[in-house]
Design an enzyme around this catalytic site. Sequence first.
Site, PDB file in Angstrom:
ATOM      1  N   ASN A  11       0.974  -1.212  -0.033  1.00 23.54           N
ATOM      2  CA  ASN A  11      -0.075   0.028   0.001  1.00 23.54           C
ATOM      3  C   ASN A  11       0.926   1.176   0.016  1.00 23.54           C
ATOM      4  O   ASN A  11       1.538   1.408   0.992  1.00 23.54           O
ATOM      5  CB  ASN A  11      -0.936  -0.108   1.427  1.00 23.54           C
ATOM      6  CG  ASN A  11      -1.798   1.277   1.390  1.00 23.54           C
ATOM      7  OD1 ASN A  11      -1.701   2.127   0.389  1.00 23.54           O
ATOM      8  ND2 ASN A  11      -2.247   1.367   2.551  1.00 23.54           N
ATOM      9  N   TRP A  12       1.241   1.824  -1.229  1.00 27.61           N
ATOM     10  CA  TRP A  12       1.924   2.898  -1.231  1.00 27.61           C
ATOM     11  C   TRP A  12       1.272   4.293  -0.564  1.00 27.61           C
ATOM     12  O   TRP A  12       2.301   5.266  -0.548  1.00 27.61           O
ATOM     13  CB  TRP A  12       2.207   3.356  -2.775  1.00 27.61           C
ATOM     14  CG  TRP A  12       3.021   2.204  -3.426  1.00 27.61           C
ATOM     15  CD1 TRP A  12       3.522   1.113  -2.840  1.00 27.61           C
ATOM     16  CD2 TRP A  12       3.582   2.174  -4.770  1.00 27.61           C
ATOM     17  NE1 TRP A  12       3.975   0.444  -4.089  1.00 27.61           N
ATOM     18  CE2 TRP A  12       4.348   0.897  -5.202  1.00 27.61           C
ATOM     19  CE3 TRP A  12       3.416   3.152  -5.849  1.00 27.61           C
ATOM     20  CZ2 TRP A  12       4.626   0.812  -6.425  1.00 27.61           C
ATOM     21  CZ3 TRP A  12       4.116   2.889  -7.157  1.00 27.61           C
ATOM     22  CH2 TRP A  12       4.605   1.745  -7.289  1.00 27.61           C
ATOM     23  N   LYS A  13       0.064   4.202  -0.267  1.00 26.48           N
ATOM     24  CA  LYS A  13      -0.506   5.347   0.271  1.00 26.48           C
ATOM     25  C   LYS A  13      -0.332   6.558  -0.578  1.00 26.48           C
ATOM     26  O   LYS A  13      -0.383   6.394  -1.914  1.00 26.48           O
ATOM     27  CB  LYS A  13       0.061   5.563   1.756  1.00 26.48           C
ATOM     28  CG  LYS A  13      -0.275   4.380   2.563  1.00 26.48           C
ATOM     29  CD  LYS A  13       0.063   4.682   4.001  1.00 26.48           C
ATOM     30  CE  LYS A  13      -0.031   3.341   4.789  1.00 26.48           C
ATOM     31  NZ  LYS A  13      -0.064   3.208   6.107  1.00 26.48           N
ATOM     32  N   HIS A  99      -9.528   1.222   4.939  1.00 25.53           N
ATOM     33  CA  HIS A  99      -8.276   1.367   5.611  1.00 25.53           C
ATOM     34  C   HIS A  99      -8.514   2.411   6.624  1.00 25.53           C
ATOM     35  O   HIS A  99      -9.333   3.458   6.578  1.00 25.53           O
ATOM     36  CB  HIS A  99      -7.267   2.001   4.589  1.00 25.53           C
ATOM     37  CG  HIS A  99      -5.760   1.814   5.215  1.00 25.53           C
ATOM     38  ND1 HIS A  99      -5.405   2.785   6.114  1.00 25.53           N
ATOM     39  CD2 HIS A  99      -4.862   0.750   5.005  1.00 25.53           C
ATOM     40  CE1 HIS A  99      -4.153   2.670   6.661  1.00 25.53           C
ATOM     41  NE2 HIS A  99      -3.729   1.324   5.992  1.00 25.53           N
ATOM     42  N   GLU A 101      -6.867   4.757   7.703  1.00 15.87           N
ATOM     43  CA  GLU A 101      -6.931   6.002   7.461  1.00 15.87           C
ATOM     44  C   GLU A 101      -7.941   6.625   6.672  1.00 15.87           C
ATOM     45  O   GLU A 101      -8.239   7.794   6.789  1.00 15.87           O
ATOM     46  CB  GLU A 101      -5.505   6.326   6.312  1.00 15.87           C
ATOM     47  CG  GLU A 101      -4.333   6.129   7.434  1.00 15.87           C
ATOM     48  CD  GLU A 101      -2.902   5.535   6.867  1.00 15.87           C
ATOM     49  OE1 GLU A 101      -2.830   5.558   5.732  1.00 15.87           O
ATOM     50  OE2 GLU A 101      -1.953   5.174   7.448  1.00 15.87           O
ATOM     51  N   GLU A 169      -5.575  -4.899  10.530  1.00 12.66           N
ATOM     52  CA  GLU A 169      -4.474  -4.076  10.783  1.00 12.66           C
ATOM     53  C   GLU A 169      -4.695  -3.040  11.916  1.00 12.66           C
ATOM     54  O   GLU A 169      -5.677  -2.532  11.976  1.00 12.66           O
ATOM     55  CB  GLU A 169      -4.358  -3.014   9.542  1.00 12.66           C
ATOM     56  CG  GLU A 169      -4.126  -3.573   8.224  1.00 12.66           C
ATOM     57  CD  GLU A 169      -3.486  -2.623   7.395  1.00 12.66           C
ATOM     58  OE1 GLU A 169      -2.480  -2.567   6.738  1.00 12.66           O
ATOM     59  OE2 GLU A 169      -4.173  -1.627   7.125  1.00 12.66           O
ATOM     60  N   GLY A 175       2.420   2.285  10.853  1.00 11.64           N
ATOM     61  CA  GLY A 175       3.392   3.274  10.610  1.00 11.64           C
ATOM     62  C   GLY A 175       4.270   3.689  12.001  1.00 11.64           C
ATOM     63  O   GLY A 175       5.002   4.570  11.845  1.00 11.64           O
ATOM     64  N   SER A 214       3.380  -2.194  10.266  1.00  7.41           N
ATOM     65  CA  SER A 214       4.862  -2.166  10.505  1.00  7.41           C
ATOM     66  C   SER A 214       5.365  -3.586  10.186  1.00  7.41           C
ATOM     67  O   SER A 214       6.385  -4.075  11.035  1.00  7.41           O
ATOM     68  CB  SER A 214       5.068  -1.955  12.106  1.00  7.41           C
ATOM     69  OG  SER A 214       4.705  -0.681  12.449  1.00  7.41           O
ATOM     70  N   GLY A 235       2.974  -1.316   4.409  1.00  4.61           N
ATOM     71  CA  GLY A 235       2.833   0.258   3.958  1.00  4.61           C
ATOM     72  C   GLY A 235       4.169   0.768   3.638  1.00  4.61           C
ATOM     73  O   GLY A 235       4.764   0.547   2.577  1.00  4.61           O
ATOM     74  N   GLY A 236       4.884   1.370   4.626  1.00  3.62           N
ATOM     75  CA  GLY A 236       6.260   2.108   4.759  1.00  3.62           C
ATOM     76  C   GLY A 236       7.125   0.862   3.884  1.00  3.62           C
ATOM     77  O   GLY A 236       7.897   1.646   2.973  1.00  3.62           O
TER      78      GLY A 236
HETATM   79  P1  PGA Z   1       2.706   0.344   7.723  1.00  8.55           P
HETATM   80  O1  PGA Z   1       1.256   0.408   6.949  1.00  8.55           O
HETATM   81  O2  PGA Z   1       3.436  -0.950   7.100  1.00  8.55           O
HETATM   82  O3  PGA Z   1       3.611   1.360   7.162  1.00  8.55           O
HETATM   83  O4  PGA Z   1       2.685   0.147   9.173  1.00  8.55           O
HETATM   84  C1  PGA Z   1       0.487  -0.694   6.823  1.00  8.55           C
HETATM   85  C2  PGA Z   1      -0.785   0.002   6.193  1.00  8.55           C
HETATM   86  O5  PGA Z   1      -1.377   0.773   6.631  1.00  8.55           O
HETATM   87  O6  PGA Z   1      -1.347  -0.824   5.508  1.00  8.55           O
END
Ligand code: PGA
Length: 252
Positions: A11-13, A99, A101, A169, A175, A214, A235-236
């Site tokens: 997930n590149w966000k 998600h 977010e 999640e 993050g 994470s 994500g990251g």
């Molecule tokens: P992260 O994000 O790996 O940076 O913790 C995961 C996500 O939000 O899908």
Amino acid sequence: MTARRPLIAGNWKMNMHKADGIALATAVAARYRALGPASFDLLMCPPATLVDAVVTAVAGTGALVGGQDASAHEKGAHTGDTSAWALAALGATYVIVGHSERRVDHHETDAAVKAKAAAVLAAGLTPIICVGETAAERQAGETLAVVARQIKGSIPDGTTAEAIVIAYEPVWAIGTGLTPTTADVAEVHAAVRRDAGAVLGGGADKLRILYGGSVKPDNAKAFLSLEDVDGALVGGASLKADDFFGIASAVA
Ligand code: PGA
């Protein structure tokens, strides 16, 4: 090892512009292709602006491309929204919905997530439905209840276990570099399978459940080797080809 085909999803966000996004997708897809017939699915979810370019960049490698969100509507007066049908027309095959977010920043309710997931299915794509508790909810001992409520409210009616993916999640792990213990993840994933199976009316053994929050190359194996963990939503660490592929290698 289960019969479920693992899915490693990035997930590149809201990261990457055209040139660096294409470079990242090209590097990841080349490594995936070099594996030969892969034993797992590899998915990249760039911003909607890059779906077209990333689909082109990974063509012929077997790597998959998805969106990060989609409207509950097919088309019409919905300024700024993205249609699942439009993503499908570009060659996307998955869409992340719900998600945390989106649930927080855009006040998306379970009902809204359910409507979005239904639209993704209607467009012929696979929704990755995200659930997970906040730190306060975990501290209050409400994790399983929160996740059960989100699952009940977010899975579209009349769908099947093979047609959807669920991502667990924990909001506090996203993050932050913090993760639940493997015992905690095992407990929640088993509960997700049971609760989702009840909503779906069976077939839970075919449901793919991803862990996200994470995930890094050095902890991926611990999560991915758990019985009810069928992949990762990253994500990251999905923004660097070495890190993302390092995670993918944990299931290869
Ligand atoms: P992260 O994000 O790996 O940076 O913790 C995961 C996500 O939000 O899908």
